[in-house]
Design a protein around this motif. Structure first.
Motif, PDB file in Angstrom:
ATOM      1  N   SER A  90       0.682   0.565  11.090  1.00 23.01           N
ATOM      2  CA  SER A  90       0.183   1.641  12.118  1.00 23.01           C
ATOM      3  C   SER A  90       0.626   1.270  13.595  1.00 23.01           C
ATOM      4  CB  SER A  90      -1.248   2.034  11.725  1.00 23.01           C
ATOM      5  OG  SER A  90      -1.453   2.508  10.600  1.00 23.01           O
ATOM      6  N   ALA A  91       0.424  -0.031  13.602  1.00 23.58           N
ATOM      7  CA  ALA A  91       0.922  -0.281  15.368  1.00 23.58           C
ATOM      8  C   ALA A  91       2.510  -0.211  15.214  1.00 23.58           C
ATOM      9  CB  ALA A  91       0.611  -1.819  15.232  1.00 23.58           C
ATOM     10  N   LEU A  92       3.144  -0.339  14.189  1.00 14.45           N
ATOM     11  CA  LEU A  92       4.714  -0.460  14.304  1.00 14.45           C
ATOM     12  C   LEU A  92       5.170   1.298  14.015  1.00 14.45           C
ATOM     13  CD1 LEU A  92       7.355  -1.865  14.252  1.00 14.45           C
ATOM     14  CD2 LEU A  92       7.174  -1.789  11.585  1.00 14.45           C
ATOM     15  N   VAL A  93       4.469   1.802  13.309  1.00  8.94           N
ATOM     16  CA  VAL A  93       4.768   3.455  13.125  1.00  8.94           C
ATOM     17  C   VAL A  93       3.374   4.316  13.532  1.00  8.94           C
ATOM     18  CG1 VAL A  93       5.555   5.273  11.832  1.00  8.94           C
ATOM     19  CG2 VAL A  93       6.395   2.821  11.668  1.00  8.94           C
ATOM     20  N   PRO A  94       3.193   4.646  14.579  1.00  7.45           N
ATOM     21  CA  PRO A  94       1.697   5.208  14.748  1.00  7.45           C
ATOM     22  C   PRO A  94       1.395   6.609  14.005  1.00  7.45           C
ATOM     23  CG  PRO A  94       2.663   4.623  16.777  1.00  7.45           C
ATOM     24  CD  PRO A  94       3.745   4.583  15.788  1.00  7.45           C
ATOM     25  N   ALA A  95       2.472   7.229  13.394  1.00  3.58           N
ATOM     26  CA  ALA A  95       2.241   8.460  12.677  1.00  3.58           C
ATOM     27  C   ALA A  95       1.362   7.937  11.260  1.00  3.58           C
ATOM     28  CB  ALA A  95       3.479   9.145  12.153  1.00  3.58           C
ATOM     29  N   LEU A  96       1.423   6.474  11.109  1.00  2.00           N
ATOM     30  CA  LEU A  96       0.919   6.232   9.792  1.00  2.00           C
ATOM     31  C   LEU A  96      -0.897   6.303   9.857  1.00  2.00           C
ATOM     32  CD1 LEU A  96       3.062   3.354   8.613  1.00  2.00           C
ATOM     33  CD2 LEU A  96       3.085   5.697   7.665  1.00  2.00           C
ATOM     34  N   ARG A  97      -1.323   6.179  10.946  1.00  2.00           N
ATOM     35  CA  ARG A  97      -2.913   6.349  11.252  1.00  2.00           C
ATOM     36  C   ARG A  97      -3.577   7.618  10.504  1.00  2.00           C
ATOM     37  NH1 ARG A  97      -3.618   2.029  14.668  1.00  2.00           N
ATOM     38  NH2 ARG A  97      -2.264   1.545  16.217  1.00  2.00           N
ATOM     39  N   SER A  98      -2.837   8.722  10.445  1.00  2.00           N
ATOM     40  CA  SER A  98      -3.429   9.834   9.987  1.00  2.00           C
ATOM     41  C   SER A  98      -3.103   9.818   8.359  1.00  2.00           C
ATOM     42  CB  SER A  98      -2.912  11.149  10.569  1.00  2.00           C
ATOM     43  OG  SER A  98      -1.426  11.252  10.335  1.00  2.00           O
TER      44      SER A  98
ATOM     45  N   VAL B  15       0.833  -0.937  -0.013  1.00  2.00           N
ATOM     46  CA  VAL B  15       0.086   0.029   0.009  1.00  2.00           C
ATOM     47  C   VAL B  15       1.010   1.300   0.020  1.00  2.00           C
ATOM     48  CG1 VAL B  15      -1.805   1.328   1.210  1.00  2.00           C
ATOM     49  CG2 VAL B  15      -1.846  -1.341   1.231  1.00  2.00           C
ATOM     50  N   TYR B  16       0.478   2.076  -0.904  1.00  2.00           N
ATOM     51  CA  TYR B  16       1.413   3.512  -0.870  1.00  2.00           C
ATOM     52  C   TYR B  16       0.453   4.656  -0.128  1.00  2.00           C
ATOM     53  CZ  TYR B  16       3.445   1.177  -4.608  1.00  2.00           C
ATOM     54  OH  TYR B  16       4.022   0.300  -5.634  1.00  2.00           O
ATOM     55  N   VAL B  17       0.900   5.131   0.812  1.00  2.00           N
ATOM     56  CA  VAL B  17       0.337   5.986   1.731  1.00  2.00           C
ATOM     57  C   VAL B  17       1.284   7.564   1.492  1.00  2.00           C
ATOM     58  CG1 VAL B  17      -0.467   4.580   3.315  1.00  2.00           C
ATOM     59  CG2 VAL B  17       1.455   5.800   4.016  1.00  2.00           C
ATOM     60  N   GLU B  18       0.573   8.643   1.882  1.00  2.00           N
ATOM     61  CA  GLU B  18       1.193   9.885   1.860  1.00  2.00           C
ATOM     62  C   GLU B  18       2.200  10.021   2.677  1.00  2.00           C
ATOM     63  OE1 GLU B  18      -1.155  13.405   2.864  1.00  2.00           O
ATOM     64  OE2 GLU B  18      -2.352  12.241   4.584  1.00  2.00           O
ATOM     65  N   GLN B  19       3.210  10.633   2.497  1.00  2.00           N
ATOM     66  CA  GLN B  19       4.522  10.836   3.347  1.00  2.00           C
ATOM     67  C   GLN B  19       3.997  12.028   4.474  1.00  2.00           C
ATOM     68  OE1 GLN B  19       7.143  10.703   5.355  1.00  2.00           O
ATOM     69  NE2 GLN B  19       8.355   9.928   3.647  1.00  2.00           N
ATOM     70  N   VAL B  20       3.869  11.462   5.522  1.00  2.00           N
ATOM     71  CA  VAL B  20       3.471  12.318   6.747  1.00  2.00           C
ATOM     72  C   VAL B  20       4.584  12.449   7.867  1.00  2.00           C
ATOM     73  CG1 VAL B  20       1.030  11.255   6.711  1.00  2.00           C
ATOM     74  CG2 VAL B  20       2.776   9.948   8.060  1.00  2.00           C
ATOM     75  N   GLY B  21       5.817  12.709   7.222  1.00  3.58           N
ATOM     76  CA  GLY B  21       7.067  13.063   8.159  1.00  3.58           C
ATOM     77  C   GLY B  21       7.874  11.940   8.347  1.00  3.58           C
TER      78      GLY B  21
END
Length: 297
Positions: A239-247, A183-189
């Motif tokens: 997201s469990a591994l990197v919580p910032a991905l939840r948004s 899955v490709y998600v937006e770069q959120v930092g």
């Protein structure tokens, strides 16, 4: 110098073509599919030995590739060096490929819920950019790339880098597709990569304009259609591994079939040099294998 046909235009075939051209050979690449319509285009792609044997040769090939990729940073090839961590639920031994990495260190305090971790800087290769860079390099060196459906290997000197196509071209029944969905998600930092070794398929790879999250390891599966439920599970684990991905907003989906076999086949038989079966480590092994292919000529 020799005239050589390279069969396959994925990362292995194109890298072999570049090395052979650099050594002065005349090279023509022939393939059923051309970038971006190749398995290599789906790769995350981070330097990491995965689903490839035998370990001693894989370590050597990986080390050679690591050095080349490190030298390609800031070259326009789409390669960056990114720090990151592989985490484990239980205490782990030193990774078997440790000799290929110059800065591997054990993490003193792994993430919550994990018992161990290893950090190092890894080349991250943005495949849409990198495959075009390889094509341009082949052209600049005087090589050609042609799309053609082959039912058998051509005559003359040949490098067989056909990946899964080797099942039919050379009747290799040991070749197995290993389906990988991402899955490709937006770069959120996110500026570090992460791999969760507890299931072997959860990873987060940041790129310049997006983040690749994965994945799956489905042996024998060959369906190229993304499965929505699988995508949801991938994002949840990541997201469990990197919580910032939840948004993070989902940008797209992709599926690739890793060309796996019990061990990488790299050797010469008459006028044919076989170089296929790299599993999930085609990018990682590419330059080391290309060097060996060139040596066999």
């Amino acid at each position: 110098m020799a005239t050589v046909t390279v069969v396959g235009a994925g990362v292995i075939g194109l890298t072999c073509a570049v090395r052979l051209l650099e050594n002065g050979h005349d090279v023509a690449v022939v393939a059923r599919d051309l970038p971006p319509h190749v398995t290599s285009a789906v790769a995350a792609a981070i330097w990491y030995p995965y689903l490839a044997e035998p370990r001693d040769r894989v370590t050597a090939w990986s080390a050679a590739s690591y050095a080349v990729f490190a030298g390609l940073v800031d070259s326009g090839a789409g390669v960056t060096m990114v720090p990151g961590t592989e985490v484990f639920r239980e205490r782990s031994s030193v990774p078997w490929w440790a000799a290929a990495v110059p800065d591997l260190v054990r993490v003193p305090e792994p993430a919550p819920g994990y018992a161990d971790g290893w950090s190092f800087s890894a080349p991250v290769i943005e495949m849409p950019v990198y495959l075009q860079w390889l094509l341009a390099r082949v052209a600049a060196l005087g090589g050609t790339v042609t799309q053609s459906v082959l039912t058998e290997l051509p005559g003359g000197l040949v490098v067989n880098a056909a990946g899964l196509g080797a099942r039919e071209l050379v009747n290799d029944s040991s070749m197995e597709p290993v389906r990988g969905q991402v899955v490709y998600v937006e770069q959120v930092g996110v500026d570090r990569w992460w791999i969760d070794d507890s299931d072997g398929t959860t990873y987060v790879i940041p790129r310049s304009s997006d983040i690749v999250v994965g994945g799956t390891e489905e042996h024998g599966a060959s369906d190229l259609e993304p499965v929505p439920a699988t995508a949801d599970a991938i994002v949840d684990r990541a997201s469990a591994l990197v919580p910032a991905l939840r948004s993070a907003r989902v940008l797209g989906h992709n599926v690739g079939l890793r060309p796996a076999r019990p061990s990488v086949r790299l050797g010469r038989e008459g006028d044919v040099i076989h170089c296929y079966g790299h599993g999930g480590a085609g990018v990682t092994l590419s330059w080391g294998c290309a060097d060996e292919v060139a040596g066999l000529l």
